[in-house]
Design a protein around this motif. Structure first.
Motif, PDB file in Angstrom:
ATOM      1  N   THR A 249     -14.808  35.788  22.105  1.00 44.81           N
ATOM      2  CA  THR A 249     -14.127  36.736  21.222  1.00 44.81           C
ATOM      3  C   THR A 249     -13.969  36.125  19.831  1.00 44.81           C
ATOM      4  O   THR A 249     -13.587  34.972  19.708  1.00 44.81           O
ATOM      5  N   PRO A 250     -14.243  36.920  18.751  1.00 45.40           N
ATOM      6  CA  PRO A 250     -14.687  38.320  18.734  1.00 45.40           C
ATOM      7  C   PRO A 250     -16.194  38.502  18.538  1.00 45.40           C
ATOM      8  O   PRO A 250     -16.638  39.625  18.351  1.00 45.40           O
ATOM      9  N   MET A 324     -14.888  34.559  12.844  1.00 43.93           N
ATOM     10  CA  MET A 324     -13.722  33.683  12.761  1.00 43.93           C
ATOM     11  C   MET A 324     -12.543  34.230  13.559  1.00 43.93           C
ATOM     12  O   MET A 324     -12.349  35.434  13.666  1.00 43.93           O
ATOM     13  N   ARG A 325     -11.764  33.311  14.107  1.00 42.35           N
ATOM     14  CA  ARG A 325     -10.506  33.640  14.756  1.00 42.35           C
ATOM     15  C   ARG A 325      -9.538  32.500  14.469  1.00 42.35           C
ATOM     16  O   ARG A 325      -9.930  31.447  13.963  1.00 42.35           O
ATOM     17  N   ASP A 388     -14.591  38.121  10.438  1.00 41.09           N
ATOM     18  CA  ASP A 388     -13.425  37.771  11.244  1.00 41.09           C
ATOM     19  C   ASP A 388     -13.068  38.902  12.191  1.00 41.09           C
ATOM     20  O   ASP A 388     -13.711  39.954  12.198  1.00 41.09           O
ATOM     21  N   GLN A 389     -12.027  38.653  13.002  1.00 39.83           N
ATOM     22  CA  GLN A 389     -11.632  39.637  14.000  1.00 39.83           C
ATOM     23  C   GLN A 389     -11.251  40.965  13.357  1.00 39.83           C
ATOM     24  O   GLN A 389     -11.497  42.030  13.916  1.00 39.83           O
ATOM     25  N   LYS A 390     -10.653  40.931  12.176  1.00 41.59           N
ATOM     26  CA  LYS A 390     -10.265  42.167  11.501  1.00 41.59           C
ATOM     27  C   LYS A 390     -11.486  43.036  11.228  1.00 41.59           C
ATOM     28  O   LYS A 390     -11.538  44.205  11.633  1.00 41.59           O
TER      29      LYS A 390
END
Length: 631
Positions: A249-250, A324-325, A388-390
């Motif tokens: 994830t992600p 990225m996380r 990134d996750q967003k």
């Protein structure tokens, strides 16, 4: 609260259908003519644990999550942990209700499932006292009971949508249409019956609030996509026909979408044992002439450092994506952060020779993924898309015609056998793949099986045909040639008709905001608000991380008195990159940082800018200002 938009949030436990329900809610609003944007928050667990999705809808372009939200549909967590774990995790069945109190705007609406959250629990969290203080309008509904009566208990999310539609004046036909599309048969009919029963039930409520769905109309067909969709579609349209990976994830979203679609294009997807194998397999596939990609998230991408260095040394094109996380290590696997920039720029051994793009929205994710393949295969080096996750999970509508592009199967700088017959070879007949004494920084390559295309490819420094060589002059010449690719790529990007950097705000503004990646459009909304309030501000969203867009950023910084750099990390990594490339502007740069796992809201950037310019403090909302260099 604004009357020209709706900010609706559904909260519950992982496994309660929060994500699918929110997608259908957003799609229904999109089909009703509104622009939509979603923000997703979920725990690092498969079932149970507080999760929510926010849907923001407006008649006009909506680019970001909003400030707080106006309508809460709280299902409670039906998969809450064993009560014995309460000391660690709190009362999880109640978190989807009380953890939203601080973000719910004044005058907002709360619908909660009284079949899961009982009266005693409501009293314990002082719901009605808080509601009176904030003019909230509270509607307890036994969603579980309605679902059981008309379908199955799992359909209580559908019942919640029915209540929401009734309270907001939304036509249920859009929801019914979607249910028939994605479900079909008896399941669809049971959901529709549950939806309508809940809608009819809520129609009898006294509507004391003033929330309603605004009206809108689209000029053409719309597609609702995530950043992961856009990266995958960009790769497919760029001619990618091989992907290898390991779930993490992600990044998993891109890997899954590619794996589902590649067979239709005659491509191959391979899930392997780890990220070292994944990157190596993609490099091997590319070596044989197939456009290839791989990727991972933080810790998995770290394992790719050795294959990444191999691709740089052997000049094998490949595209990698890094999602990225929050870290370090496992960190917060499902939360947003922008703290892998330096990791992506400098991972692997020795001096980096790669292209790095950081798209700021779904359209840029598509465009820059295609660019990544273009530069990787034209210049024979790795290209990385960092997000990134967003950006990975947020959904927004885009005109469907945006994706109406011609595919690009061009393999890049590859010689034909006829061209190879005229190319330079050594005395043993090997192709001089790594010639270094000419003016060109890119040597066209051959692929295995071509007559006259035989050469050696190892991780060692080499002479023309790939034999190991440690001569100082040859080492210097080869290194200079490889790094010269970045200079050539920068010149090419500078000459492009459209820049990857995004500008927003009045050109003659006194102050600037620099931003990179997924926070870009949130900053742009904040810039509009600041200018409406009398400030003089413009913004530049930077996507080219390597090679850095020196001339564009220089012109921007020269045109402003001070500049705020906005990013989601604790160490100001993009500001550090900017100061590395353009050190003389250090005294102009102040950082606004946030690293609590939640992306910025527009009002936070407004506050941060005003605090920076007026040298006032922040309001203690997990943000931090870092002053200019030397202060």
């Amino acid at each position: 609260m604004t009357v020209h938009e709706l900010q609706w949030r559904i909260a519950g436990g992982s496994g309660d259908g929060i994500d699918s329900t929110s997608q259908n809610f957003a799609k229904a609003l999109m089909r009703a003519g509104l622009d939509v944007f979603t923000h997703r928050h979920y725990p690092s667990r498969i079932r149970g644990g507080h999760t929510y999705v926010e849907v923001r809808a407006q008649p006009d372009d909506v680019r970001s999550r909003g400030d707080g939200f106006d309508f809460l549909l709280s299902l409670g967590d039906s998969f809450a942990r064993n009560p014995d774990d309460e000391a660690y995790y709190g009362e999880e069945e109640l978190k989807p209700l009380y953890e939203h109190f601080d973000d719910l705007n004044e005058g907002g609406v709360i619908v909660y499932d009284s079949g899961v959250i009982d009266d005693e629990a409501v009293e314990a969290i002082d719901l009605y006292e808080r509601a009176e203080e904030n003019n909230w309008h509270v509607y307890p509904v036994d969603l579980r009971g309605i679902a059981r009566e008309h379908g199955r208990e799992v359909m209580r999310n559908t019942a919640g949508v029915g209540v929401s539609a009734a309270l907001l004046g939304v036509d249920t036909s859009y929801f019914e249409e979607l249910m028939r599309e994605v479900m079909g048969g008896d399941i669809a009919e049971a959901n529709i019956e549950t939806l309508q029963a809940a809608y009819d039930h809520a129609q009898e409520f006294e509507h004391t609030h003033d929330l309603e769905v605004p009206e809108g109309d689209h000029d053409g067909e719309q597609a609702m996509v995530t950043g992961s969709d856009a990266i995958a579609y960009g790769a497919l349209d760029a001619g990618c026909r091989f992907i290898s990976g390991y779930p993490m994830t992600p990044w998993t979203d891109v890997f899954t979408i590619m794996s589902q679609n590649l067979p239709r294009f005659g491509g191959i997807s391979e899930q392997v044992e780890d990220e070292i194998a994944a990157a190596s397999l993609a490099i091997g596939a590319s070596h044989t002439g197939v456009k290839s990609m791989s990727g991972s998230s933080g810790g998995g991408f770290a394992l790719m450092s050795e294959p990444l260095g191999l691709a740089e040394m052997t000049e094998t094109p490949v595209v990698l994506v890094e999602a990225m996380r929050a870290g370090p290590s496992t960190g917060m696997p499902t939360k947003s952060e922008q703290a892998d920039l330096e990791h992506v720029l400098y991972t692997s051994q020795g001096d980096s020779c790669r292209v790095v793009f950081a798209p700021g929205n779904v359209q840029e994710a598509y465009e820059q993924t295609r660019q990544a393949f273009e530069y990787a295969y034209d210049y024979h080096l790795p290209a990385i898309v960092v997000y990134d996750q967003k950006l990975s999970g947020e959904m927004r509508n885009v005109p469907a015609e945006f994706f109406d592009r011609e595919p690009d199967p061009d393999p890049g700088a590859v010689l034909s056998e006829e061209e190879l017959s005229e190319a330079a070879h050594d005395a043993a007949g090997k192709f001089e793949r790594f010639a270094y004494d000419g003016d060109d920084v890119v040597n066209p390559r051959s692929v295995p099986g071509q007559e006259g295309g035989r050469f050696l490819a190892t991780g060692n420094e080499s002479q023309e045909v790939g034999h190991i060589n440690e001569d100082p002059d040859i080492r210097t010449a080869q290194m200079d040639r490889r790094l010269g690719k970045l200079t050539a790529i920068r010149e090419d990007l500078n000459e492009s008709e459209e820049s990857n950097q995004a500008y927003h705000g009045p050109a003659d503004a006194d102050y600037g905001i620099l931003v990179w990646g997924s926070q870009q459009d949130t900053v742009f909304e904040a810039v509009d608000r600041l200018n409406d309030r009398g400030s003089s501000v413009k913004a530049l969203g930077v996507s080219d991380m390597m090679p850095y867009p020196e001339s564009e950023v220089t012109a921007f910084l020269e045109s402003v008195e001070e500049c705020l750099v906005v990013e989601m990390n604790a160490t100001a990594q993009f500001r550090g990159l900017t100061q590395k490339e353009l050190g003389r502007f250090g005294p102009k740069l102040t950082s606004l940082l946030k690293y609590d796992g939640e992306p910025f809201e527009p009002r936070e950037i407004v506050e941060g800018f005003e605090a920076s310019v007026e040298e006032t403090g922040l309001s203690g909302n997990n943000m931090r200002l870092v002053p200019t260099a030397g202060d």
